[in-house]
Design an enzyme around this catalytic site. Sequence first.
Site, PDB file in Angstrom:
ATOM      1  N   ASN A  52       3.076 -17.754   2.500  1.00 45.08           N
ATOM      2  CA  ASN A  52       3.819 -18.919   3.000  1.00 45.08           C
ATOM      3  C   ASN A  52       3.752 -18.997   4.532  1.00 45.08           C
ATOM      4  OD1 ASN A  52       5.486 -16.844   3.753  1.00 45.08           O
ATOM      5  ND2 ASN A  52       7.378 -17.752   2.987  1.00 45.08           N
TER       6      ASN A  52
ATOM      7  N   LYS B 199       3.482  -8.864 -16.011  1.00 45.27           N
ATOM      8  CA  LYS B 199       3.796  -8.630 -17.431  1.00 45.27           C
ATOM      9  C   LYS B 199       3.237  -9.762 -18.294  1.00 45.27           C
ATOM     10  CE  LYS B 199       8.037  -8.183 -20.147  1.00 45.27           C
ATOM     11  NZ  LYS B 199       8.560  -9.555 -20.165  1.00 45.27           N
TER      12      LYS B 199
ATOM     13  N   ALA C 157       3.156  -2.838  -2.108  1.00 41.22           N
ATOM     14  CA  ALA C 157       3.088  -2.210  -0.781  1.00 41.22           C
ATOM     15  C   ALA C 157       4.458  -1.698  -0.397  1.00 41.22           C
ATOM     16  CB  ALA C 157       2.608  -3.232   0.243  1.00 41.22           C
TER      17      ALA C 157
ATOM     18  N   TYR D  89       9.951  -1.488 -14.488  1.00 44.12           N
ATOM     19  CA  TYR D  89       8.991  -2.275 -15.282  1.00 44.12           C
ATOM     20  C   TYR D  89       7.949  -1.354 -15.909  1.00 44.12           C
ATOM     21  CZ  TYR D  89      10.324  -7.141 -14.675  1.00 44.12           C
ATOM     22  OH  TYR D  89      10.970  -8.352 -14.775  1.00 44.12           O
TER      23      TYR D  89
ATOM     24  N   TYR E  99      14.986  -4.138   5.581  1.00 44.07           N
ATOM     25  CA  TYR E  99      13.599  -3.835   5.202  1.00 44.07           C
ATOM     26  C   TYR E  99      13.565  -2.577   4.324  1.00 44.07           C
ATOM     27  CZ  TYR E  99       8.586  -2.788   6.007  1.00 44.07           C
ATOM     28  OH  TYR E  99       7.241  -2.536   5.880  1.00 44.07           O
TER      29      TYR E  99
ATOM     30  N   GLY F   1      -1.657 -12.328   6.127  1.00 39.96           N
ATOM     31  CA  GLY F   1      -1.155 -11.312   7.052  1.00 39.96           C
ATOM     32  C   GLY F   1      -2.240 -10.323   7.434  1.00 39.96           C
TER      33      GLY F   1
HETATM   34  P1  NAD Z   1       2.122  -9.132   8.108  1.00 39.42           P
HETATM   35  O1  NAD Z   1       3.416  -9.686   8.615  1.00 39.42           O
HETATM   36  O2  NAD Z   1       0.925  -9.256   8.961  1.00 39.42           O
HETATM   37  O3  NAD Z   1       1.767  -9.738   6.697  1.00 39.42           O
HETATM   38  C1  NAD Z   1       2.738 -10.085   5.740  1.00 39.42           C
HETATM   39  C2  NAD Z   1       2.337 -11.418   5.121  1.00 39.42           C
HETATM   40  O4  NAD Z   1       3.288 -11.741   4.076  1.00 39.42           O
HETATM   41  C3  NAD Z   1       2.363 -12.579   6.124  1.00 39.42           C
HETATM   42  O5  NAD Z   1       1.156 -13.300   6.072  1.00 39.42           O
HETATM   43  C4  NAD Z   1       3.551 -13.420   5.667  1.00 39.42           C
HETATM   44  O6  NAD Z   1       3.395 -14.779   5.983  1.00 39.42           O
HETATM   45  C5  NAD Z   1       3.572 -13.141   4.177  1.00 39.42           C
HETATM   46  N1  NAD Z   1       4.885 -13.372   3.554  1.00 39.42           N
HETATM   47  C6  NAD Z   1       6.080 -12.889   3.937  1.00 39.42           C
HETATM   48  N2  NAD Z   1       7.057 -13.339   3.119  1.00 39.42           N
HETATM   49  C7  NAD Z   1       6.457 -14.127   2.197  1.00 39.42           C
HETATM   50  C8  NAD Z   1       6.919 -14.877   1.088  1.00 39.42           C
HETATM   51  N3  NAD Z   1       8.220 -14.920   0.767  1.00 39.42           N
HETATM   52  N4  NAD Z   1       6.026 -15.551   0.335  1.00 39.42           N
HETATM   53  C9  NAD Z   1       4.701 -15.526   0.637  1.00 39.42           C
HETATM   54  N5  NAD Z   1       4.197 -14.836   1.688  1.00 39.42           N
HETATM   55  C10 NAD Z   1       5.070 -14.155   2.457  1.00 39.42           C
HETATM   56  O7  NAD Z   1       2.394  -7.574   7.778  1.00 39.42           O
HETATM   57  P2  NAD Z   1       1.380  -6.427   7.308  1.00 39.42           P
HETATM   58  O8  NAD Z   1       1.381  -5.377   8.331  1.00 39.42           O
HETATM   59  O9  NAD Z   1       0.113  -7.022   6.859  1.00 39.42           O
HETATM   60  O10 NAD Z   1       2.169  -5.847   6.050  1.00 39.42           O
HETATM   61  C11 NAD Z   1       1.790  -6.183   4.734  1.00 39.42           C
HETATM   62  C12 NAD Z   1       2.568  -5.322   3.742  1.00 39.42           C
HETATM   63  O11 NAD Z   1       2.347  -3.936   4.000  1.00 39.42           O
HETATM   64  C13 NAD Z   1       4.078  -5.524   3.808  1.00 39.42           C
HETATM   65  O12 NAD Z   1       4.615  -5.454   2.511  1.00 39.42           O
HETATM   66  C14 NAD Z   1       4.550  -4.347   4.621  1.00 39.42           C
HETATM   67  O13 NAD Z   1       5.868  -3.989   4.314  1.00 39.42           O
HETATM   68  C15 NAD Z   1       3.569  -3.272   4.195  1.00 39.42           C
HETATM   69  N6  NAD Z   1       3.455  -2.219   5.206  1.00 39.42           N
HETATM   70  C16 NAD Z   1       2.672  -2.403   6.321  1.00 39.42           C
HETATM   71  C17 NAD Z   1       2.602  -1.387   7.267  1.00 39.42           C
HETATM   72  C18 NAD Z   1       1.739  -1.499   8.480  1.00 39.42           C
HETATM   73  O14 NAD Z   1       1.708  -0.548   9.276  1.00 39.42           O
HETATM   74  N7  NAD Z   1       0.982  -2.552   8.695  1.00 39.42           N
HETATM   75  C19 NAD Z   1       3.335  -0.210   7.091  1.00 39.42           C
HETATM   76  C20 NAD Z   1       4.126  -0.070   5.961  1.00 39.42           C
HETATM   77  C21 NAD Z   1       4.159  -1.082   5.016  1.00 39.42           C
END
Ligand code: NAD
Length: 328
Positions: free
Chosen positions: A33, A106, A115, A160, A146, A11
Site C-alpha cells: 500500500n 489456508k 518476516a 495456524y 512493533y 519496500g
Molecule cells: P520497508 O518499510 O522498506 O518495507 C515494508 C513494506 O511494507 C513497505 O513497502 C510498506 O509500504 C509495506 N506495508 C506496510 N504496511 C502495509 C500494509 N498494511 N499493507 C500493504 N503493504 C504494507 O521495510 P523492510 O526493511 O523492507 O522490512 C520488511 C519486513 O522485514 C518487515 O516485516 C520488517 O519487520 C522485517 N524486518 C526487516 C529488518 C531489516 O533490517 N530490514 C529487520 C527485521 C525485520
Amino acid sequence: MKRVLITGAAGFLGSHLCDRFIAEGFYVIGMDNFITGDESNIEHLFNHQNFEFIKHDVTKFIEIEGELDYILHFASPASPIDYLKIPIQTLKVGSLGTHNLLGLAKAKNARILIASTSEVYGDPLVHPQTEDYYGNVNTIGPRGVYDEAKRFQEAITMAYHRFHGLETRIVRIFNTYGPRMRLNDGRVIPAFMGQVLRGENLTVFGDGLQTRSFCYVDDQVEGIFRLLFSDYSYPVNIGNPNEITIIAFAKEIIKLTETDQKIVFKKLPIDDPLQRQPDISLAKKILNWEAKVGRKEGMTKTINYFKTLSIEELHKRDHKDFTKHIKR
Ligand code: NAD
Ligand code: UDP
C-alpha cells in the site's frame, strides 16, 4: 509455474525478494500500500510477464484469483522512526494483516513465510541471541507497537501451523541493509548515508557503545529463500554475526567514504537495545547458510546506491507523507 505472493513488495526487502523469485522462474504477485515503501523499487518489474502488482492494504480482506503456492509476508514498517509515527498501522499489519495472510494461505493451501525480527528479543539479556531465548521486551514502551505485533505474529503463525496443519516458516531478521533502503527512514544506515552525502555531522545516539550486527541484503535473501524451501517450522535467525558498536560503525563509514565529517551525540531513544548479535548455529545446521558479504563490500555497494540519488532527494528530510494513511 509456481505462484508466490509477496507482501511489502515495494519496500526494501520485499523488492529484493521479488527480484529473486522472478530470477528463479516464479510467477510473482507483489502487494503493497506504499505506506513506507516506494513504487520506484519495483517499477523495473512492471512490464515483466511473470510479475503483477496489486495495490492493497493487507489489514483489509485479501482476494487473489487463481492458485498460490507460497506467500511471503513482509509488509510492515520496519524503522523505529516509521513505526513511532504510524503505531496503530504497525500493530494492525502485524496482527490483522498476518491473520488475513494466514487465512489466505489456508484457503489456497499455500506455504507461508512470515518476516519476524530480532526485536522479539527486545533489549536482550542473553548474548548472542539464540532462537530459544524468550526475550526482554517492554510491552508498553514506544517500540512495543512493533515488538509485540511481531511476537503476536509468531504466535498466530504457530497456532495456524499447530491447529490447521498449515505449512509455516518464521524468519527472525537481524538488521539488514543495502540498496533501496529509504533515505531518511531513520534507520542508522540510511541516516548516516544521507548525512555523509549532504556533508553533515553523523548523529550517534547515546554513547554509541550499543551494538548491532549488520547483514547485507543478498545474504538475507539467500537465507530466506533457503528457509522457505526447508522443512523447518520454528523461528530461524538470519543475520550476520559480525557485531560492531555504533560509534565504531560511524567511524568506519567516515573512513570508507573518505570524508571528514564529525560525530555528534544525540539522546538514546527509549528502549533502544544495547546489544544485538544473532547466533546463527541453527541456520548453519539446517539451511547450510551463513552470511558471506563483509561490511566493507556491502557498505561500498550501499554507498554507491545512495550516491545515485538526486540532490533534491538527498535534501528532502522525510519524503514520506503518512498523513493520508492516518485517520484520527
Ligand atoms: P520497508 O518499510 O522498506 O518495507 C515494508 C513494506 O511494507 C513497505 O513497502 C510498506 O509500504 C509495506 N506495508 C506496510 N504496511 C502495509 C500494509 N498494511 N499493507 C500493504 N503493504 C504494507 O521495510 P523492510 O526493511 O523492507 O522490512 C520488511 C519486513 O522485514 C518487515 O516485516 C520488517 O519487520 C522485517 N524486518 C526487516 C529488518 C531489516 O533490517 N530490514 C529487520 C527485521 C525485520
Ligand atoms: N542510531 C544512531 N544514529 C542514527 C540512527 C540510529 O546512532 O541516526 C542508532 C540507534 O540508536 C540504534 C542503532 O543505531 O542503536 C540501530 O538503529 P536502527 O534504527 O537502524 O535499528 P534498530 O536496530 O534500533 O531497530
